[in-house]
Design a protein around this motif. Structure first.
Motif, PDB file in Angstrom:
ATOM      1  N   GLY A 586      16.700  66.640   8.840  1.00  0.00           N
ATOM      2  CA  GLY A 586      18.069  66.593   9.358  1.00  0.00           C
ATOM      3  C   GLY A 586      18.406  67.859  10.098  1.00  0.00           C
ATOM      4  O   GLY A 586      17.591  68.408  10.843  1.00  0.00           O
ATOM      5  N   ASP A 587      19.607  68.389   9.863  1.00  0.00           N
ATOM      6  CA  ASP A 587      20.074  69.542  10.616  1.00  0.00           C
ATOM      7  C   ASP A 587      19.273  70.810  10.317  1.00  0.00           C
ATOM      8  O   ASP A 587      19.128  71.670  11.183  1.00  0.00           O
ATOM      9  N   LEU A 588      18.774  70.942   9.081  1.00  0.00           N
ATOM     10  CA  LEU A 588      18.042  72.153   8.712  1.00  0.00           C
ATOM     11  C   LEU A 588      16.545  72.013   8.955  1.00  0.00           C
ATOM     12  O   LEU A 588      15.912  72.897   9.519  1.00  0.00           O
ATOM     13  N   ALA A 589      15.984  70.922   8.482  1.00  0.00           N
ATOM     14  CA  ALA A 589      14.553  70.666   8.661  1.00  0.00           C
ATOM     15  C   ALA A 589      14.396  69.583   9.724  1.00  0.00           C
ATOM     16  O   ALA A 589      14.662  68.407   9.464  1.00  0.00           O
ATOM     17  N   SER A 590      13.975  69.977  10.885  1.00  0.00           N
ATOM     18  CA  SER A 590      13.855  68.998  11.963  1.00  0.00           C
ATOM     19  C   SER A 590      12.543  69.222  12.710  1.00  0.00           C
ATOM     20  O   SER A 590      11.935  70.290  12.641  1.00  0.00           O
ATOM     21  N   PHE A 591      12.119  68.171  13.428  1.00  0.00           N
ATOM     22  CA  PHE A 591      10.890  68.254  14.217  1.00  0.00           C
ATOM     23  C   PHE A 591      11.005  67.216  15.316  1.00  0.00           C
ATOM     24  O   PHE A 591      10.994  66.012  15.051  1.00  0.00           O
ATOM     25  N   ASP A 592      11.140  67.687  16.550  1.00  0.00           N
ATOM     26  CA  ASP A 592      11.420  66.779  17.663  1.00  0.00           C
ATOM     27  C   ASP A 592      10.172  66.171  18.283  1.00  0.00           C
ATOM     28  O   ASP A 592      10.265  65.169  19.008  1.00  0.00           O
TER      29      ASP A 592
END
Length: 782
Positions: A586-592
């Protein structure tokens, strides 16, 4: 009835007087106790041996309940010195204590019976005049055995409520001057507690031993060949170069719980690596610190191999092999590697509790490979180790999940640089010691973790932009020969197990672990965790482990299609707050970045499991696969048993060992494990509200998984289908009792010890190096 203060005072005086009368009577008859009586054991007479005659009985009948920190009254029968130490009314496990507790580790925090008396321990052996009469009359141990002999278990399948088998039951640790009153109040509480008494031969042997004054001839000398190997390893570990000294510190802080043995030693003599003030060649002068990285208080620490003196029990057994190949491997990783070291790090707590600071000079690849080589052992340190129970600690993990490891060399190198840059964000709760607060520190650690996740997300995005997206090639394949590449972890409510291989069907969740996560797990729950710590320390450790679980799950999610990650994460965390979900994906742990795997099915998670199984196929351990059962018909029946699902399993025990009778074939053993369904495992104190009985599952494996059986079953080969049907139709406690009447060897069964001996022997044969004695503190009374 209301008692006024004057009457209450009189009652206290009278009761205290009773104890004093008992004590004075013993003193009058047999003299005053001498706490130093058992500082040195007496030698047994010719023809009688503690090791040959007494120890086997104690191991089979006493160690099975008195071995770990949660053994009643801290009484340990795993060594003569533990019996001489005696009992304590103080609790090791106390989730409400406000201050850290004094340390009471056998062979570590005191070295003699008289020293233990100074720490509040009471004798269970006679410390008065040494005559056969006195040695029985003034021995708590004998009185407890005699109480069971005089008052056997009631002839009922279910023992009455007078027997409290709950782990949090009130401790009953009577001293010898209190034992007469204890006997009158609790006539059925002789030893072994809540189990059948010893047979006549066993009783006679222990009685004679106690009459003789509990003699002990000591351990036999080590073979010269083993002494020589100890000397070789101590010479290696205590080299004078800065590289060797830092490497040995790193090795020690990861192996201090290990049972070390030499890979060519058929007798399996075990050793522990300890810190000593004295160098090799001199007697060990133990540095007894609360944590392995505490300041030793000396200019030079020496790492020594101290012989293991306790019985090997499964719950705390962490075997680790030493040999020429291991030594060469460590030389290659830590000594021959190309890096520069100009000074050794300090032992200042803030730095020492953070391995990314302390060992920054050691190559990241070396540290990671050191742990990967024996990944099961590395994980097993927090699954086993000294923490013999902990529902609050373990409700942070699912009941069954798979573990994989990152392997991409370039990624790990860059990750090492990233971790070094961000080491200040990786501070762990142990930096606060064992007397920690809760609210303010927790806010601080939550803030640090949020900043770390955001920095890590940016790092991964940058790395993925310059490289092919994450795919199955990122997962360590064990270098083609190491079965540690894939692990399965089982939670059994307040204890857990970890085994090699991908056991059972596709699990709800999986973790992917890289160096940074693996190191933090170790320093949070092993090197930095103190079972004697206060409630603040315990809760901070548990709450921080939430972060580490979510990070392992996030790493797995990055392998899935970008569009699927949040949906999978939300399913894992049904009912959790958005704040919690932001730590997973989510907002803290992300990977695009998009996954580098081209998925073809509508169930990418299951497809990923299949791809990883194929990648790891050459190294997967299949010991626990039902496919190992050669009898096809039996295999099908066991598969039916393993297909049990849903609410009926709520009535089934956590862990069952089944002895399958199939004459003329030899009996075979299987383990039945209940996997409890949860909406999520993010709730600290409301686990009961997170349960999803409809998602309960069963895992059935050949052999043994686990150290604490809930029940022992005896099942005829022809009854497997009937057992499966009975389990599938459970809907009440009465239903389970009917099942138990048919299959369970209950703790009240007169033939319990025969079944136990057969079970323990089969268990030790199943894994001669990896197993130890099973523990019966979780046996049910149903």
């Amino acid at each position: 009835m209301i008692i006024d203060k004057k009457s209450l005072l009189l009652l206290i005086v009278v009761l205290g007087g009773c104890a004093a009368i008992t004590r004075h009577t013993l003193n009058d008859e047999y003299g005053a106790p001498d706490p130093a009586r058992f500082d040195v054991p007496a030698a047994p007479p010719a023809g009688f041996s503690y090791r040959s005659d007494v120890q086997p009985i104690l191991e089979k009948r006493c160690v099975v309940c008195h071995a770990c920190y949660d053994g009643p009254c801290q009484l340990k029968f795993t060594a003569w010195e533990g019996i001489a130490r005696g009992t304590s009314k103080a609790l090791v496990y106390d989730s409400a204590r406000l201050d850290e507790a004094p340390l009471t580790r056998l062979f570590t925090d005191a070295q003699s019976a008289s020293q233990w008396r100074g720490k509040g321990f009471s004798a269970v052996l006679n410390e008065r005049e040494q005559t056969p009469e006195a040695n029985l009359a003034a021995s708590v141990m004998y009185r407890a055995l005699k109480l069971k002999e005089d008052h056997p278990l009631p002839a009922t399948a279910i023992l009455p409520e007078a027997f409290d088998f709950s782990l949090d039951r009130k401790q009953q640790c009577p001293r010898i001057d209190e034992y007469e009153a204890f006997e009158r109040k609790n006539p059925l509480w002789g030893m072994p507690f809540g189990l059948p008494g010893l047979n006549d031969g066993e009783t006679a042997t222990l009685r004679r031993w106690l009459e003789l004054g509990a003699p002990f001839e000591g351990l036999p000398p080590l073979p010269e060949r083993i002494d020589a190997q100890v000397a070789d390893w101590e010479a290696f570990l205590n080299g004078d170069s800065l590289k060797q000294r830092l490497a040995s510190r790193y090795i020690y802080e990861h192996l201090f719980l290990a049972h070390l043995y030499f890979d060519d030693d058929a007798a399996h003599h075990y050793f522990r690596m300890v810190r000593s003030r004295t160098p090799p060649g001199q007697p060990i002068d133990l540095i007894a610190s609360r944590r392995p990285y505490d300041d030793p208080g000396v200019e030079r620490v020496y790492y020594r191999l101290d012989r293991e003196r306790e019985t090997i029990v499964d719950k705390t057994h962490l075997p680790y092999a030493l040999g020429p190949k291991r030594m060469q491997r460590w030389r290659q990783l830590f000594i021959e590697a190309d890096y520069t070291l100009t000074e050794l790090p300090s032992y200042e707590l803030k730095a020492a509790s953070n391995p990314f600071v302390t060992f920054q000079a050691l190559p990241t690849s070396a540290r990671y490979q050191f742990m990967l080589d024996e990944a099961q052992f590395t994980i097993m340190n927090f699954i086993k180790g000294p923490v013999c129970r902990g529902q609050v600690a373990l409700n942070v993990i699912e009941d069954r999940f798979w573990v994989f490891f990152l392997a991409d060399a370039d990624l790990q190198d860059q990750a090492g640089e990233f971790l070094a840059r961000e080491s200040s964000l990786l501070a762990l709760p142990a930096a606060l010691g064992s007397d920690a607060g809760i609210v303010v520190p927790w806010r601080r650690y939550a803030k640090l973790q949020a900043e770390y996740l955001q920095a890590k997300s940016k790092f991964l995005d940058r790395y993925a932009a310059a490289n092919k997206g994450p795919n199955q090639e990122w997962i360590w394949n064990g270098d083609g020969n190491n079965p540690n590449a894939a692990l399965t972890i089982f939670r059994h409510f307040d204890n857990a197990s970890v085994v090699k291989g991908l056991v059972g069907g596709p699990p709800k969740t999986a973790w992917v672990i890289g160096y940074g996560l693996l190191e933090r797990i170790h320093y949070l729950l092993v090197a930095g965790y103190d079972v004697y710590g206060n409630v603040g320390h315990q809760l901070l450790s548990r709450l921080y482990m939430d972060f580490l679980r979510m990070e392992g799950e996030f790493n797995f999610l990055t392998l899935l299609p970008r569009a699927e990650r949040k949906a999978v994460s939300d399913y894992w965390y049904r009912g959790a707050s958005q704040e919690v979900k932001n730590h997973v994906y989510g907002d803290l742990a992300s990977f695009d970045a998009q996954s580098g795997i081209r998925y073809r099915s509508k169930d990418p998670q299951r497809e990923l499991y299949t791809l990883l199984q194929r990648r790891l196929a050459p190294v997967l351990n299949h010991q626990y696969d039902l496919a190992q059962v050669s009898d096809a018909a039996l295999r099908r029946d066991l598969a039916t048993l393993a297909s049990a699902r849903g609410a009926p399993l709520s009535w089934f025990p956590e862990m069952v060992f089944v002895r399958l009778e199939d004459p003329p074939r030899a009996p075979r053993y299987f383990t039945l494990l209940r996997n409890t369904g949860h909406r999520s495992v993010s709730s600290l104190l409301r686990e009961g509200h997170e349960l999803l009985p409809s998602e309960n599952t069963m895992t059935v494996v050949p052999g043994f998984i686990g150290a604490y059986p809930s029940a022992i079953y005896r099942v005829q080969r022809s009854e497997i289908k009937a057992l499966a049907a009975a389990i599938g139709s459970l809907s009440s406690e009465d239903d389970y009792r009917a099942l138990a009447d048919r299959y369970v060897v209950r703790r009240s069964n007169p033939r319990f010890w025969q079944a136990s001996d057969e079970l323990q022997e089969a268990h030790l044969q199943f894994s001669p190096i990896g197993s130890g004695l099973l523990d019966y503190n979780r046996l049910e009374n149903r």
